[in-house]
Design an enzyme around this catalytic site. Structure first.
Site, PDB file in Angstrom:
ATOM      1  N   THR A 283      -8.322   5.769  -6.476  1.00 50.18           N
ATOM      2  CA  THR A 283      -7.153   5.103  -7.062  1.00 50.18           C
ATOM      3  C   THR A 283      -6.261   4.468  -6.007  1.00 50.18           C
ATOM      4  OG1 THR A 283      -5.906   7.177  -7.111  1.00 50.18           O
ATOM      5  CG2 THR A 283      -7.144   6.588  -9.090  1.00 50.18           C
TER       6      THR A 283
ATOM      7  N   CYS B  44       0.536   3.418   3.161  1.00 50.11           N
ATOM      8  CA  CYS B  44       1.209   2.819   4.316  1.00 50.11           C
ATOM      9  C   CYS B  44       2.717   3.057   4.213  1.00 50.11           C
ATOM     10  CB  CYS B  44       0.897   1.325   4.413  1.00 50.11           C
ATOM     11  SG  CYS B  44      -0.740   0.952   5.109  1.00 50.11           S
TER      12      CYS B  44
ATOM     13  N   CYS C  92       0.857  -1.194   0.000  1.00 49.50           N
ATOM     14  CA  CYS C  92       0.000   0.000   0.000  1.00 49.50           C
ATOM     15  C   CYS C  92       0.888   1.238   0.000  1.00 49.50           C
ATOM     16  CB  CYS C  92      -0.915  -0.013   1.221  1.00 49.50           C
ATOM     17  SG  CYS C  92      -1.786   1.545   1.464  1.00 49.50           S
TER      18      CYS C  92
ATOM     19  N   HIS D  51      -9.040  14.350   0.788  1.00 51.11           N
ATOM     20  CA  HIS D  51      -8.408  15.464   0.081  1.00 51.11           C
ATOM     21  C   HIS D  51      -8.862  16.753   0.760  1.00 51.11           C
ATOM     22  CE1 HIS D  51      -7.491  13.080  -3.709  1.00 51.11           C
ATOM     23  NE2 HIS D  51      -8.436  12.321  -3.192  1.00 51.11           N
TER      24      HIS D  51
ATOM     25  N   HIS E 133      -8.376   8.149   2.494  1.00 55.49           N
ATOM     26  CA  HIS E 133      -7.738   9.469   2.514  1.00 55.49           C
ATOM     27  C   HIS E 133      -8.775  10.540   2.245  1.00 55.49           C
ATOM     28  CE1 HIS E 133      -7.391   7.769  -1.555  1.00 55.49           C
ATOM     29  NE2 HIS E 133      -7.511   9.005  -2.020  1.00 55.49           N
TER      30      HIS E 133
ATOM     31  N   ASP F 277      -0.354  16.524  -1.877  1.00 50.59           N
ATOM     32  CA  ASP F 277      -0.599  15.624  -3.007  1.00 50.59           C
ATOM     33  C   ASP F 277       0.494  15.823  -4.066  1.00 50.59           C
ATOM     34  OD1 ASP F 277      -3.436  14.115  -4.135  1.00 50.59           O
ATOM     35  OD2 ASP F 277      -1.858  14.574  -5.578  1.00 50.59           O
TER      36      ASP F 277
ATOM     37  N   HIS G  83      -4.338   0.940   8.312  1.00 50.05           N
ATOM     38  CA  HIS G  83      -4.817   0.690   6.957  1.00 50.05           C
ATOM     39  C   HIS G  83      -6.314   0.425   6.966  1.00 50.05           C
ATOM     40  CE1 HIS G  83      -4.598  -0.238   2.695  1.00 50.05           C
ATOM     41  NE2 HIS G  83      -5.539  -1.118   2.973  1.00 50.05           N
TER      42      HIS G  83
ATOM     43  N   ASN H 252     -12.858  10.046  -2.120  1.00 51.53           N
ATOM     44  CA  ASN H 252     -13.358   9.158  -3.165  1.00 51.53           C
ATOM     45  C   ASN H 252     -13.416   7.743  -2.615  1.00 51.53           C
ATOM     46  OD1 ASN H 252     -13.498  11.229  -5.138  1.00 51.53           O
ATOM     47  ND2 ASN H 252     -11.285  11.087  -5.433  1.00 51.53           N
TER      48      ASN H 252
HETATM   49  P1  5GP Z   1      -7.860   9.162  -5.150  1.00 46.16           P
HETATM   50  O1  5GP Z   1      -7.938   9.254  -6.654  1.00 46.16           O
HETATM   51  O2  5GP Z   1      -7.622   7.747  -4.691  1.00 46.16           O
HETATM   52  O3  5GP Z   1      -8.985   9.843  -4.435  1.00 46.16           O
HETATM   53  O4  5GP Z   1      -6.602  10.044  -4.739  1.00 46.16           O
HETATM   54  C1  5GP Z   1      -5.294   9.554  -4.701  1.00 46.16           C
HETATM   55  C2  5GP Z   1      -4.399  10.768  -4.651  1.00 46.16           C
HETATM   56  O5  5GP Z   1      -3.123  10.342  -4.237  1.00 46.16           O
HETATM   57  C3  5GP Z   1      -4.224  11.460  -6.011  1.00 46.16           C
HETATM   58  O6  5GP Z   1      -4.622  12.825  -5.885  1.00 46.16           O
HETATM   59  C4  5GP Z   1      -2.732  11.314  -6.290  1.00 46.16           C
HETATM   60  O7  5GP Z   1      -2.171  12.449  -6.909  1.00 46.16           O
HETATM   61  C5  5GP Z   1      -2.147  11.077  -4.908  1.00 46.16           C
HETATM   62  N1  5GP Z   1      -0.944  10.278  -4.889  1.00 46.16           N
HETATM   63  C6  5GP Z   1      -0.776   9.062  -5.478  1.00 46.16           C
HETATM   64  N2  5GP Z   1       0.462   8.595  -5.233  1.00 46.16           N
HETATM   65  C7  5GP Z   1       1.080   9.544  -4.462  1.00 46.16           C
HETATM   66  C8  5GP Z   1       2.395   9.629  -3.907  1.00 46.16           C
HETATM   67  O8  5GP Z   1       3.245   8.742  -4.039  1.00 46.16           O
HETATM   68  N3  5GP Z   1       2.678  10.738  -3.177  1.00 46.16           N
HETATM   69  C9  5GP Z   1       1.758  11.745  -2.996  1.00 46.16           C
HETATM   70  N4  5GP Z   1       2.155  12.808  -2.270  1.00 46.16           N
HETATM   71  N5  5GP Z   1       0.518  11.692  -3.511  1.00 46.16           N
HETATM   72  C10 5GP Z   1       0.189  10.607  -4.243  1.00 46.16           C
HETATM   73 ZN    ZN Z   2      -2.404   1.402   3.621  1.00 47.26          ZN
END
Ligand code: 5GP
Ligand code: ZN
Length: 112
Positions: free
Chosen positions: A93, A6, A3, A100, A98, A29, A45, A85
């Site tokens: 994703t 994590c 993950c 935002h 999480h 982000d 987690h 999300n």
């Molecule tokens: P989701 O689409 O799951 O709601 O948001 C995942 C967020 O995680 C996205 O906005 C993406 O830019 C961010 N993200 C993905 N991988 C990383 C990473 O390795 N570091 C940081 N700081 N953000 C990440």
């Molecule tokens: Zn995790």
């Protein structure tokens, strides 16, 4: 567990920290959609908001206690939007809960 969040919490993947306490970690982000775009994650987690239950809901409560501190820390004086999300239709994703925290400009009224 494989993950990415994590690993970020553990420090195995670098991140730009905004806030941390016993229950949560907040970081910028990597692909910001607004001038200020923070992610706040529980230090346990939990796969998504759909995985919050009576055993782990303290993490959700503590995150929402932390959010005003995080917002103040990063200068979101004009307000901000909190988004989580959850699942396929919401285009989640990363499968670690999480929130935002987005702001730094006037955001559109429409949420999709
Ligand atoms: P989701 O689409 O799951 O709601 O948001 C995942 C967020 O995680 C996205 O906005 C993406 O830019 C961010 N993200 C993905 N991988 C990383 C990473 O390795 N570091 C940081 N700081 N953000 C990440
Ligand atoms: Zn995790």
């Amino acid at each position: 567990m494989d993950c990415i969040f994590c690993k970020i919490i553990a420090g195995d993947i670098p991140s730009k920290k905004a806030y941390e306490d016993e229950f949560c970690y907040a970081f910028h982000d990597i692909n910001p959609q607004t001038p200020v775009h923070i992610l706040v994650v529980p230090k346990a987690h939990i796969a998504s908001a759909d995985g919050i239950n009576a055993e782990n809901s303290v993490y959700a409560a503590k995150i929402f206690e932390a959010i005003p501190k995080i917002a103040a820390e990063v200068g979101l004086n004009g307000g901000y939007r909190i988004i989580s999300n959850c699942g396929e239709d919401a285009c989640q994703t990363v499968k670690h809960l999480h929130f935002h925290i987005m702001g730094g400009r006037r955001l559109p009224e429409n949420m999709g």
